[in-house]
Scaffold this active site. Structure first.
Site, PDB file in Angstrom:
ATOM      1  N   HIS A  18      26.442 -19.311  89.701  1.00 35.11           N
ATOM      2  CA  HIS A  18      27.691 -19.440  90.467  1.00 35.11           C
ATOM      3  C   HIS A  18      28.363 -18.069  90.632  1.00 35.11           C
ATOM      4  CE1 HIS A  18      27.954 -23.691  88.524  1.00 35.11           C
ATOM      5  NE2 HIS A  18      27.619 -23.861  89.787  1.00 35.11           N
ATOM      6  N   LYS A  42      31.813 -37.828  88.940  1.00 34.49           N
ATOM      7  CA  LYS A  42      30.915 -37.321  87.898  1.00 34.49           C
ATOM      8  C   LYS A  42      31.596 -37.291  86.535  1.00 34.49           C
ATOM      9  CE  LYS A  42      28.265 -33.795  90.396  1.00 34.49           C
ATOM     10  NZ  LYS A  42      28.062 -32.349  90.446  1.00 34.49           N
ATOM     11  N   ARG A  90      20.031 -23.559  95.965  1.00 33.19           N
ATOM     12  CA  ARG A  90      18.999 -23.141  95.019  1.00 33.19           C
ATOM     13  C   ARG A  90      17.606 -23.442  95.540  1.00 33.19           C
ATOM     14  NH1 ARG A  90      21.960 -26.218  90.331  1.00 33.19           N
ATOM     15  NH2 ARG A  90      22.562 -27.291  92.235  1.00 33.19           N
ATOM     16  N   SER A 128      24.435 -26.408  85.872  1.00 29.69           N
ATOM     17  CA  SER A 128      25.399 -26.686  84.791  1.00 29.69           C
ATOM     18  C   SER A 128      24.876 -27.813  83.908  1.00 29.69           C
ATOM     19  CB  SER A 128      26.760 -27.055  85.368  1.00 29.69           C
ATOM     20  OG  SER A 128      27.287 -25.991  86.112  1.00 29.69           O
TER      21      SER A 128
HETATM   22  P1  ADP Z   1      28.898 -29.479  92.839  1.00 28.75           P
HETATM   23  O1  ADP Z   1      29.131 -30.594  91.880  1.00 28.75           O
HETATM   24  O2  ADP Z   1      29.956 -29.311  93.876  1.00 28.75           O
HETATM   25  O3  ADP Z   1      27.498 -29.367  93.396  1.00 28.75           O
HETATM   26  P2  ADP Z   1      28.323 -27.244  91.119  1.00 28.75           P
HETATM   27  O4  ADP Z   1      29.305 -26.659  90.170  1.00 28.75           O
HETATM   28  O5  ADP Z   1      27.113 -27.861  90.558  1.00 28.75           O
HETATM   29  O6  ADP Z   1      29.185 -28.216  91.942  1.00 28.75           O
HETATM   30  O7  ADP Z   1      27.911 -26.176  92.184  1.00 28.75           O
HETATM   31  C1  ADP Z   1      28.814 -25.569  93.075  1.00 28.75           C
HETATM   32  C2  ADP Z   1      28.041 -24.827  94.145  1.00 28.75           C
HETATM   33  O8  ADP Z   1      27.255 -23.804  93.529  1.00 28.75           O
HETATM   34  C3  ADP Z   1      27.040 -25.696  94.911  1.00 28.75           C
HETATM   35  O9  ADP Z   1      26.979 -25.222  96.239  1.00 28.75           O
HETATM   36  C4  ADP Z   1      25.731 -25.452  94.201  1.00 28.75           C
HETATM   37  O10 ADP Z   1      24.617 -25.661  95.043  1.00 28.75           O
HETATM   38  C5  ADP Z   1      25.884 -23.988  93.834  1.00 28.75           C
HETATM   39  N1  ADP Z   1      25.096 -23.631  92.669  1.00 28.75           N
HETATM   40  C6  ADP Z   1      24.914 -24.327  91.540  1.00 28.75           C
HETATM   41  N2  ADP Z   1      24.100 -23.681  90.668  1.00 28.75           N
HETATM   42  C7  ADP Z   1      23.760 -22.517  91.285  1.00 28.75           C
HETATM   43  C8  ADP Z   1      22.906 -21.414  90.938  1.00 28.75           C
HETATM   44  N3  ADP Z   1      22.245 -21.393  89.794  1.00 28.75           N
HETATM   45  N4  ADP Z   1      22.787 -20.404  91.823  1.00 28.75           N
HETATM   46  C9  ADP Z   1      23.441 -20.453  92.999  1.00 28.75           C
HETATM   47  N5  ADP Z   1      24.236 -21.468  93.406  1.00 28.75           N
HETATM   48  C10 ADP Z   1      24.398 -22.482  92.563  1.00 28.75           C
END
Ligand code: ADP
Length: 159
Positions: A18, A42, A90, A128
């Site tokens: 992120h 969630k 990703r 996460s």
């Molecule tokens: P959500 O529940 O909105 O998907 P996340 O916190 O999982 O929230 O992710 C927020 C954003 O960051 C999403 O667009 C997700 O695809 C992206 N994201 C999650 N993990 C990574 C990563 N390892 N590298 C790049 N982008 C990521």
């Protein structure tokens, strides 16, 4: 020219993946708001306040703000006078859901664009959820999350 970007997500907790997207995005816009989504079905490990605290301690960039919001993303983006929604991609597994959301948001607010940023090679496998699972079992995730997240995870799982 686009000026203000909103990067929404659960960030439960924030990972280096992120933060990599955030750093790269901060070079493209005058301001980036990284916003924790409140209203999600969630199950989360950290409260909104905890997630914001981890985020604020993880990185300091002059044009980046941290915030949280409830309700429709496009309403929040409008309220913040934003023009662009940032999402990280990703793999193709992210694509279908992200594409649907981007089109739905476009229908709701035609003036707001969604921009996808490809995850850095080093973090394409980082999520996460996996981080939480490995941390719960006592595995080493030090190079995948910022120090603030590492400490918060250790405290949560008494490791
Ligand atoms: P959500 O529940 O909105 O998907 P996340 O916190 O999982 O929230 O992710 C927020 C954003 O960051 C999403 O667009 C997700 O695809 C992206 N994201 C999650 N993990 C990574 C990563 N390892 N590298 C790049 N982008 C990521």
């Amino acid at each position: 020219m686009y000026k203000i970007a909103v990067y929404p997500g659960s960030f439960d907790p924030v990972t280096e993946g992120h933060l990599d997207i955030l750093k790269r995005t901060s070079k493209m816009f005058s301001k980036v708001i990284m916003a924790v989504v409140v209203n999600q079905s969630k199950d989360s490990l950290f409260t909104i306040e905890e997630r914001l605290d981890i985020l604020r301690k993880s990185i300091k960039l002059d044009n980046v703000e941290f915030d949280s919001f409830d309700g429709l993303l496009v309403d929040y983006v409008r309220q913040k006078k934003g023009d662009v929604i940032i999402r990280g991609l990703r793999a193709t597994t992210d694509f279908e859901y992200e594409f649907q959301m981007a089109h739905t948001n476009k229908k709701l607010a035609g003036d707001i664009e969604t921009m996808f940023i490809a995850a850095d090679n080093r973090y394409t496998f980082v999520s996460s959820n996996t981080i939480k699972e490995v941390a719960r079992l006592g595995g080493d995730i030090a190079c995948l999350v910022p120090e603030s997240a590492l400490l918060a995870l250790k405290k949560k799982f008494n490791k």
